[in-house]
Design a protein around this motif. Structure first.
Motif, PDB file in Angstrom:
ATOM      1  N   ALA A 146     -19.063  15.799  -7.176  1.00 17.49           N
ATOM      2  CA  ALA A 146     -18.438  17.056  -7.432  1.00 17.49           C
ATOM      3  C   ALA A 146     -17.424  17.238  -6.426  1.00 17.49           C
ATOM      4  O   ALA A 146     -16.067  17.656  -6.880  1.00 17.49           O
ATOM      5  N   PHE A 147     -17.810  17.060  -5.558  1.00 17.94           N
ATOM      6  CA  PHE A 147     -17.033  17.212  -3.960  1.00 17.94           C
ATOM      7  C   PHE A 147     -15.837  16.283  -4.236  1.00 17.94           C
ATOM      8  O   PHE A 147     -14.411  16.688  -4.138  1.00 17.94           O
ATOM      9  N   LEU A 148     -16.114  14.985  -4.301  1.00 15.39           N
ATOM     10  CA  LEU A 148     -14.846  14.094  -4.473  1.00 15.39           C
ATOM     11  C   LEU A 148     -13.858  14.523  -5.857  1.00 15.39           C
ATOM     12  O   LEU A 148     -12.638  14.520  -5.564  1.00 15.39           O
ATOM     13  N   SER A 149     -14.341  14.773  -6.796  1.00 11.88           N
ATOM     14  CA  SER A 149     -13.641  14.995  -8.117  1.00 11.88           C
ATOM     15  C   SER A 149     -12.921  16.265  -7.905  1.00 11.88           C
ATOM     16  O   SER A 149     -11.589  16.155  -8.352  1.00 11.88           O
ATOM     17  N   ILE A 150     -13.412  17.367  -7.254  1.00 11.07           N
ATOM     18  CA  ILE A 150     -12.540  18.488  -6.806  1.00 11.07           C
ATOM     19  C   ILE A 150     -11.655  18.086  -5.929  1.00 11.07           C
ATOM     20  O   ILE A 150     -10.109  18.465  -6.312  1.00 11.07           O
ATOM     21  N   LEU A 151     -11.914  17.365  -4.938  1.00  9.51           N
ATOM     22  CA  LEU A 151     -10.713  17.177  -3.801  1.00  9.51           C
ATOM     23  C   LEU A 151      -9.574  16.233  -4.445  1.00  9.51           C
ATOM     24  O   LEU A 151      -8.443  16.490  -4.441  1.00  9.51           O
ATOM     25  N   ILE A 152     -10.079  15.224  -5.230  1.00 10.85           N
ATOM     26  CA  ILE A 152      -8.989  14.238  -5.803  1.00 10.85           C
ATOM     27  C   ILE A 152      -8.122  15.056  -6.890  1.00 10.85           C
ATOM     28  O   ILE A 152      -6.862  14.904  -6.706  1.00 10.85           O
TER      29      ILE A 152
ATOM     30  N   HIS B 265      -1.242  16.476   4.533  1.00 11.98           N
ATOM     31  CA  HIS B 265      -1.756  15.283   3.650  1.00 11.98           C
ATOM     32  C   HIS B 265      -1.087  15.292   2.244  1.00 11.98           C
ATOM     33  O   HIS B 265      -0.664  14.269   1.845  1.00 11.98           O
ATOM     34  N   ARG B 266      -0.797  16.505   1.681  1.00 15.17           N
ATOM     35  CA  ARG B 266      -0.208  16.549   0.472  1.00 15.17           C
ATOM     36  C   ARG B 266       1.082  16.007   0.419  1.00 15.17           C
ATOM     37  O   ARG B 266       1.465  15.641  -0.371  1.00 15.17           O
ATOM     38  N   ARG B 267       1.945  16.373   1.567  1.00 18.69           N
ATOM     39  CA  ARG B 267       3.297  15.665   1.515  1.00 18.69           C
ATOM     40  C   ARG B 267       3.377  14.202   1.736  1.00 18.69           C
ATOM     41  O   ARG B 267       4.374  13.467   1.690  1.00 18.69           O
ATOM     42  N   ASP B 268       2.446  13.557   2.256  1.00 20.93           N
ATOM     43  CA  ASP B 268       2.404  12.168   2.729  1.00 20.93           C
ATOM     44  C   ASP B 268       1.849  11.270   1.669  1.00 20.93           C
ATOM     45  O   ASP B 268       0.676  11.033   1.954  1.00 20.93           O
ATOM     46  N   LEU B 269       2.879  11.179   0.561  1.00 20.11           N
ATOM     47  CA  LEU B 269       2.416  10.265  -0.230  1.00 20.11           C
ATOM     48  C   LEU B 269       2.183   8.810  -0.106  1.00 20.11           C
ATOM     49  O   LEU B 269       1.225   8.226  -0.227  1.00 20.11           O
ATOM     50  N   ALA B 270       3.066   8.171   0.711  1.00 18.21           N
ATOM     51  CA  ALA B 270       2.980   6.755   1.301  1.00 18.21           C
ATOM     52  C   ALA B 270       1.993   6.391   2.099  1.00 18.21           C
ATOM     53  O   ALA B 270       1.006   5.176   1.837  1.00 18.21           O
ATOM     54  N   CYS B 271       1.226   7.659   2.730  1.00 17.34           N
ATOM     55  CA  CYS B 271       0.144   7.259   3.529  1.00 17.34           C
ATOM     56  C   CYS B 271      -1.047   8.127   3.367  1.00 17.34           C
ATOM     57  O   CYS B 271      -2.139   8.167   3.932  1.00 17.34           O
ATOM     58  N   GLY B 272      -0.789   8.805   2.263  1.00 14.47           N
ATOM     59  CA  GLY B 272      -2.034   9.750   1.820  1.00 14.47           C
ATOM     60  C   GLY B 272      -3.145   9.066   1.173  1.00 14.47           C
ATOM     61  O   GLY B 272      -3.099   7.558   1.088  1.00 14.47           O
TER      62      GLY B 272
ATOM     63  N   SER C 109       0.870  -1.203   0.169  1.00 13.73           N
ATOM     64  CA  SER C 109      -0.224  -0.121  -0.018  1.00 13.73           C
ATOM     65  C   SER C 109       0.833   1.277  -0.015  1.00 13.73           C
ATOM     66  O   SER C 109       0.702   2.059  -0.932  1.00 13.73           O
ATOM     67  N   ARG C 110       1.842   1.439   0.849  1.00 11.64           N
ATOM     68  CA  ARG C 110       2.821   2.491   0.935  1.00 11.64           C
ATOM     69  C   ARG C 110       3.551   2.800  -0.186  1.00 11.64           C
ATOM     70  O   ARG C 110       3.519   3.782  -0.904  1.00 11.64           O
ATOM     71  N   SER C 111       4.075   1.493  -0.931  1.00 17.60           N
ATOM     72  CA  SER C 111       4.843   1.590  -2.029  1.00 17.60           C
ATOM     73  C   SER C 111       4.006   1.938  -3.082  1.00 17.60           C
ATOM     74  O   SER C 111       4.489   2.975  -4.142  1.00 17.60           O
ATOM     75  N   PHE C 112       2.812   1.370  -3.323  1.00 20.16           N
ATOM     76  CA  PHE C 112       2.143   1.757  -4.513  1.00 20.16           C
ATOM     77  C   PHE C 112       1.567   3.280  -4.441  1.00 20.16           C
ATOM     78  O   PHE C 112       1.535   4.063  -5.455  1.00 20.16           O
ATOM     79  N   ARG C 113       1.380   3.828  -3.526  1.00 18.20           N
ATOM     80  CA  ARG C 113       0.906   5.049  -3.145  1.00 18.20           C
ATOM     81  C   ARG C 113       1.800   6.010  -3.641  1.00 18.20           C
ATOM     82  O   ARG C 113       1.843   7.065  -3.982  1.00 18.20           O
ATOM     83  N   SER C 114       3.152   5.802  -2.982  1.00 21.99           N
ATOM     84  CA  SER C 114       4.102   6.692  -3.045  1.00 21.99           C
ATOM     85  C   SER C 114       4.870   6.838  -4.466  1.00 21.99           C
ATOM     86  O   SER C 114       5.579   7.672  -5.046  1.00 21.99           O
TER      87      SER C 114
ATOM     88  N   MET D 227      -7.505   7.329  -3.089  1.00 17.04           N
ATOM     89  CA  MET D 227      -8.326   7.866  -4.213  1.00 17.04           C
ATOM     90  C   MET D 227      -7.458   8.580  -5.341  1.00 17.04           C
ATOM     91  O   MET D 227      -7.230   8.421  -6.129  1.00 17.04           O
ATOM     92  N   THR D 228      -6.573   9.237  -4.646  1.00 18.51           N
ATOM     93  CA  THR D 228      -5.897  10.302  -5.337  1.00 18.51           C
ATOM     94  C   THR D 228      -4.537   9.540  -5.798  1.00 18.51           C
ATOM     95  O   THR D 228      -4.229   9.600  -7.047  1.00 18.51           O
ATOM     96  N   ALA D 229      -3.811   8.819  -5.045  1.00 15.86           N
ATOM     97  CA  ALA D 229      -2.619   8.046  -5.383  1.00 15.86           C
ATOM     98  C   ALA D 229      -2.666   6.958  -6.523  1.00 15.86           C
ATOM     99  O   ALA D 229      -1.911   6.827  -7.258  1.00 15.86           O
ATOM    100  N   LEU D 230      -4.055   6.121  -6.145  1.00 15.68           N
ATOM    101  CA  LEU D 230      -3.951   5.011  -7.139  1.00 15.68           C
ATOM    102  C   LEU D 230      -4.904   5.155  -8.216  1.00 15.68           C
ATOM    103  O   LEU D 230      -4.906   4.293  -8.951  1.00 15.68           O
ATOM    104  N   SER D 231      -5.709   6.190  -8.369  1.00 13.50           N
ATOM    105  CA  SER D 231      -6.585   6.245  -9.588  1.00 13.50           C
ATOM    106  C   SER D 231      -5.895   6.239 -10.825  1.00 13.50           C
ATOM    107  O   SER D 231      -6.468   5.864 -11.832  1.00 13.50           O
ATOM    108  N   PRO D 232      -4.757   7.098 -10.829  1.00  9.40           N
ATOM    109  CA  PRO D 232      -4.073   6.846 -12.251  1.00  9.40           C
ATOM    110  C   PRO D 232      -3.839   5.527 -12.643  1.00  9.40           C
ATOM    111  O   PRO D 232      -3.708   5.226 -13.846  1.00  9.40           O
ATOM    112  N   ASP D 233      -3.173   4.765 -11.824  1.00 11.64           N
ATOM    113  CA  ASP D 233      -2.902   3.127 -12.099  1.00 11.64           C
ATOM    114  C   ASP D 233      -4.202   2.443 -12.402  1.00 11.64           C
ATOM    115  O   ASP D 233      -3.987   1.507 -13.131  1.00 11.64           O
ATOM    116  N   VAL D 234      -5.350   2.735 -11.705  1.00 14.16           N
ATOM    117  CA  VAL D 234      -6.571   1.975 -12.101  1.00 14.16           C
ATOM    118  C   VAL D 234      -6.793   2.109 -13.406  1.00 14.16           C
ATOM    119  O   VAL D 234      -7.393   1.341 -14.163  1.00 14.16           O
TER     120      VAL D 234
END
Length: 193
Positions: A154-160, A97-104, A20-25, A107-114
């Motif tokens: 809309a809320f989710l999309s803006i935040l992500i 939260h922005r700086r913590d890639l590994a534990c962030g 999880s940490r590795s894929f997110r970061s 939704m944001t970290a993994l969506s591009p790979d999905v």
């Protein structure tokens, strides 16, 4: 026998956490089986025994990460009542939260790979994201369930999108500017102007 089962469960938990940490970061392409196993303090053989494959590890890490959001949204709704969207968005777009890639957030970290993954992974993602949107909608005001769900998406999309964009900025000042603009838009999307 009991010690062996406990050790096996601990190894699986450690491998899943490391994946999880590795894929997110680092993203799917940025880490291999050996790197995940090493981060977990395990062997590659243990990795395959517990997670099956790199794709299997990604699927498990995705599920774990999205389940974290599924647990977090109702917690914010309980703790902050009608002000929960503001509290959630401030945390989500905040510099910590922005700086913590590994534990962030997954939704944001993994969506591009999905986007580039197999059907099973995309189906899991869709199911979990719909659950998240429905949980968010329950905590919003609106004329109908459809209106509340539209606000939630809309809320989710803006935040992500904003978290991804702000993380990509070279300067903290520009990252803050992106986050600030997105926060205002996210609040407008859910009717908290």
């Amino acid at each position: 026998m009991a010690k062996q089962q406990v050790r096996k469960a601990e190894t699986q938990k450690s491998l899943l956490s490391a994946a999880s940490r590795s894929f997110r970061s680092k993203g799917y392409a940025g880490v291999g089986v050996d790197g995940i196993a090493r981060a977990a303090g395990a062997t590659s053989g243990a990795f395959y025994s517990h997670l099956g494959s790199k794709d299997g590890a990604f699927l498990a890490a995705l599920e774990l990460g999205l389940d974290e959001v599924i647990e977090t949204v109702p917690d914010y709704q309980r703790r902050y009542n009608s002000n929960w969207p503001e509290a959630f968005a401030r945390y989500y777009l905040g510099s910590t939260h922005r700086r913590d890639l590994a534990c962030g957030c997954a939704m944001t970290a993994l969506s591009p790979d999905v986007v580039r993954s197999n059907d099973e992974t995309r189906e899991l993602y869709e199911h979990k994201m719909k659950t998240i949107a429905e949980l968010i909608a329950k905590g919003l005001e609106g004329e109908s369930d459809d209106e509340k769900l539209n606000k939630a998406w809309a809320f989710l999309s803006i935040l992500i999108g904003a978290l991804m964009t702000s993380r990509a900025m070279a300067s903290e000042d520009q990252a803050d500017a992106v986050a600030s603009a997105a926060f205002t838009s996210a609040m407008t999307a859910v009717g908290h102007e």
